[in-house]
Design a protein around this motif. Structure first.
Motif, short mmCIF file in Angstrom:
data_model
loop_
_atom_site.label_atom_id
_atom_site.label_comp_id
_atom_site.label_asym_id
_atom_site.label_seq_id
_atom_site.Cartn_x
_atom_site.Cartn_y
_atom_site.Cartn_z
N ASP A 1 0.86 -1.35 -0.13
CA ASP A 1 -0.11 0.16 0.08
C ASP A 1 0.95 1.26 -0.09
O ASP A 1 0.37 2.45 0.46
CB ASP A 1 -1.02 0.08 1.04
N HIS B 1 -7.47 3.20 2.48
CA HIS B 1 -7.43 1.73 2.94
C HIS B 1 -8.18 1.91 4.57
O HIS B 1 -8.68 1.10 4.95
CB HIS B 1 -6.37 0.95 3.03
N LEU C 1 -10.59 3.61 5.37
CA LEU C 1 -11.90 3.61 5.43
C LEU C 1 -12.57 2.10 5.76
O LEU C 1 -13.70 1.95 6.15
CB LEU C 1 -12.42 3.96 3.77
N TYR C 2 -11.65 1.16 5.22
CA TYR C 2 -12.02 -0.30 5.26
C TYR C 2 -11.22 -0.92 6.32
O TYR C 2 -11.39 -2.27 6.42
CB TYR C 2 -11.91 -0.95 3.88
N GLY C 3 -10.38 -0.41 6.92
CA GLY C 3 -9.77 -1.18 8.12
C GLY C 3 -8.62 -2.12 7.73
O GLY C 3 -8.28 -2.78 8.40
N VAL D 1 -7.25 -3.11 0.75
CA VAL D 1 -8.07 -3.54 -0.12
C VAL D 1 -7.26 -3.89 -1.58
O VAL D 1 -6.91 -2.62 -2.20
CB VAL D 1 -9.49 -2.52 -0.70
N ARG E 1 -7.22 -3.38 15.75
CA ARG E 1 -8.76 -3.33 15.09
C ARG E 1 -9.79 -3.75 16.08
O ARG E 1 -10.62 -3.03 16.13
CB ARG E 1 -8.89 -4.36 13.85
N TYR F 1 -6.79 2.23 11.78
CA TYR F 1 -5.72 1.72 10.86
C TYR F 1 -4.69 2.39 10.54
O TYR F 1 -4.95 3.78 10.09
CB TYR F 1 -6.44 0.95 9.58
#
Ligand code: KG4
Ligand code: ZN
Length: 343
Positions: free
Chosen positions: A11, A39, A41-43, A46, A174, A180
């Motif tokens: 990432d 990322h 936002l999605y924890g 992705v 988490r 994150y």
């Protein structure tokens, strides 16, 4: 020689220019475009979004790396790229881009193993460091003990059988509701807690091997948190973070102790994103002093993914005769040891 290197295995989109030679290891530029905000936002990362973000960033990150180094492609002697292991779509963006550059500007192309790169980050700041040595690689995807016999000769002697240390940090964080990526947040929180408050199971496998299992430790922490929630018990998140971190550090130190007995070395090198952890660094420093071995850690800005480390390792691969052709492909998984020369 000047090497333009590209890293896009997870990432971070990164490009760097390193100047390498006999006794010379200089980072001219090291640009890192982080995708954390996307990322978060999605924890977690992705993969499809990561590939797209790499595609968007790679050209200008590379332009910036050249501009900061005060160079053009004419001043570059070789192009290097992380080709394995990592997220396949993410790797492909870097590999395709590097192939395009090498082809267009008639430069040799050098493919680099990501973990070899993490270890090589240490050469930038420890000028007298040279193989052989024993290395601990602790990242989001890997936790291994590696014998670095030469710059391009590696043997993994211990590994995680499930989650990597960074993965355990991120997953526990988490569940504790930390933002994150959780590793750095856990580091801060652990400093405020009592490391002896909660007893968690060791991640060092009790089978005489040099292997780890971080999944059991992670699950034990999660069970502890869920149980407390169910019975309405108030817990100290700082104590949990500190106890988890201490257990993880003790497990690593235990296996390193065994590794040094099996493979005596006067130098211990640490690499990977989790090597930024202040508690792990302190534990390793204490261990190294006790065992009278010298300890090399990368500076914090070279612990995580970056292209400079890839350029540094590329130089050593190049000297060993490694060249990649335009048929170079990315590989999601690859052992740090097995590297066949591609033509
Ligand atoms: O090496 P890296 O940047 O990427 C991989 O190759 O996987 O490592 C990323 C990992 C993540 O799991 C992140 O949470 C962890 O390194 N990390 C930390 C710290 N800083 C980054 N873990 C614990 N403490 C830290 N201070
Ligand atoms: Zn990495």
């Amino acid at each position: 020689m000047n090497i333009l290197s590209i890293e896009s295995s997870c990432d971070e989109t990164s490009a760097a220019v390193v100047e390498m030679g006999e006794g010379v290891c200089r980072i001219r530029s090291n640009i890192i475009a982080s995708q954390i905000a996307v990322h978060a936002l999605y924890g977690g990362v992705v993969p499809e979004i990561a590939s797209r973000a790499h595609t968007e960033a790679i050209s200008h990150v590379t332009d910036e790396a050249l501009a900061v180094a005060g160079m053009t492609m004419q001043d570059v002697d070789a192009v290097a790229v992380t080709a394995r292991p990592g997220l396949i779509g993410a790797l492909l963006v870097g590999v395709s881009f590097a192939k395009g550059l090498a082809y267009t500007y008639h430069k040799p192309l050098i493919d680099v193993h990501h973990i070899r790169g993490h270890i090589a980050a240490n050469y930038a700041v420890h000028p007298h460091l040279a193989p052989p040595f024993l290395a601990l690689v602790v990242s989001g995807g890997h936790t291994s003990i590696v014998r670095v016999k030469d710059y391009t000769d590696f043997e993994t002697v211990g590994r995680t059988r499930d989650d990597a240390a960074g993965e355990a940090f991120d997953k526990v964080a988490r569940v504790m509701g930390l933002p994150y990526p959780g590793g750095a947040e856990m580091d801060r929180l652990a400093s405020e807690g009592n490391p002896d408050a909660v007893k968690f199971p060791s991640a060092a496998l009790a089978d005489g091997s040099l292997d780890f299992s971080f999944s059991g430790l992670k699950t034990a922490v999660m069970n502890y948190l869920h149980h407390a929630e169910q019975v309405g018990e108030t817990i100290s998140r700082a104590d949990v973070a500190a106890s988890f971190t201490k257990t993880l550090c003790d497990s690593i130190v235990k296996k390193l102790d065994l590794a040094l007995r099996r493979y005596p070395s006067r130098r211990l090198v640490v690499a990977g994103g989790v090597s930024a952890n202040s508690h792990l660094r302190a534990a390793l420093e204490q261990f190294a002093a006790k065992r009278k071995v010298s300890l090399c850690c990368p500076p914090r800005d070279l612990c995580g993914d970056n292209a400079a480390m890839i350029g540094i390792q590329a130089y050593h691969e190049y000297r060993a005769g490694r060249r990649a052709g335009l048929s170079l492909n990315a590989e999601a998984t690859a052992e740090v040891r097995a590297e066949e020369t591609q033509q």
